[in-house]
Design an enzyme around this catalytic site. Sequence first.
Site, short mmCIF file in Angstrom:
data_model
loop_
_atom_site.label_atom_id
_atom_site.label_comp_id
_atom_site.label_asym_id
_atom_site.label_seq_id
_atom_site.Cartn_x
_atom_site.Cartn_y
_atom_site.Cartn_z
N LEU A 184 -10.68 -3.92 3.06
CA LEU A 184 -9.73 -3.20 2.22
C LEU A 184 -8.68 -2.48 3.03
O LEU A 184 -9.00 -1.66 3.90
CB LEU A 184 -10.49 -2.21 1.33
CG LEU A 184 -9.64 -1.41 0.34
CD1 LEU A 184 -8.98 -2.34 -0.67
CD2 LEU A 184 -10.50 -0.37 -0.38
N ASP A 185 -7.41 -2.79 2.74
CA ASP A 185 -6.25 -2.12 3.35
C ASP A 185 -6.20 -2.27 4.86
O ASP A 185 -5.59 -1.44 5.55
CB ASP A 185 -6.23 -0.63 2.98
CG ASP A 185 -6.07 -0.39 1.49
OD1 ASP A 185 -5.50 -1.27 0.82
OD2 ASP A 185 -6.54 0.65 1.00
N GLU A 186 -6.82 -3.31 5.40
CA GLU A 186 -6.82 -3.51 6.85
C GLU A 186 -6.27 -4.88 7.25
O GLU A 186 -6.43 -5.30 8.39
CB GLU A 186 -8.23 -3.31 7.41
CG GLU A 186 -8.75 -1.89 7.26
CD GLU A 186 -10.10 -1.68 7.91
OE1 GLU A 186 -10.57 -2.60 8.62
OE2 GLU A 186 -10.70 -0.60 7.72
N HIS A 225 0.85 -1.19 0.00
CA HIS A 225 0.00 0.00 0.00
C HIS A 225 0.88 1.23 0.00
O HIS A 225 1.81 1.36 0.80
CB HIS A 225 -0.93 0.02 1.21
CG HIS A 225 -2.02 1.04 1.09
ND1 HIS A 225 -1.83 2.36 1.41
CD2 HIS A 225 -3.29 0.94 0.62
CE1 HIS A 225 -2.95 3.03 1.17
NE2 HIS A 225 -3.84 2.19 0.69
#
Length: 289
Positions: free
Chosen positions: A232-234, A197
């Site tokens: 998402l993105d976690e 990310h």
Amino acid sequence: MMYPQYILNLSCLDQRGIVQRVSAYLAGHGCNILDSAQFGDAQSKLFFMRVHFSVEEETLTDEVLRSSFAALADTMQMDWQLHDAHKKPRMLLMVSSIGHCLNDLLFRYKSGLLPVDIPAIISNHTDFYQLAASYNIPFHHLPLATGAPESAKRMQEERILEIVKAADIDLIVLARYMQILSPEMCTALEGRAINIHHSFLPSFKGAKPYYQAHDRGVKLIGATAHFVTGHLDEGPIIEQDVARVDHAMDPATLTAIGRDVECVVLARAVKYFVEHRILLNGQKTVVFK
């Protein structure tokens, strides 16, 4: 003489005697510990251990080693994996139209810095088919048009999973693959898909993070490598790093600096994975560096 080598990863409820019992088991079966690391988490009350060892007893087969350790693991309710240290994991790379991470990983692979095999590269664009060809790696173009219906997305992801299965893939790396994976896809790849990310999570999610950072006047920018999950993105974070910046730098400069950080962070995360240094601890990771 080169002895067979293994890496044992385990986790269980923290209790007395784990290190002693594992060490005694290995010594009693003609194994020599080359490297060992352990960690007890006071919050989760779990114990984590990574042991790299050689098998110096010629009569100890892989099957006997696994079955006999399973008996010990059962008594302590361990989650464990035993990996052949000489076997190179098979890594699938996925990319869209930004190629710095792809190029960096391919260079490290070709230079012998990453002990992996790369049987395939997948992209929803054609930008890097020549780069893949220069490394003699099959390139699969699986387009997905902007605004494509869910049925098209499912078909594309099914094709990806077919390639993963056919190529016997151990690790999937999203090297700036700019498509959001479906929850079903995330479940299918759980624990073996890593994303990079382009920001220091949990800050500046979403599009154009370096522009967001510039607007906020940040003094540090960074990158985060994490496991892919349906959130998402976690996903559990594996590796992060930062670079210092200042007020004189425009968004393009921040982007260039950030991309260098992304390459380094993703390469570290991949190396930790292929060397079996990452253990999951709920929503976090234990990384034995």
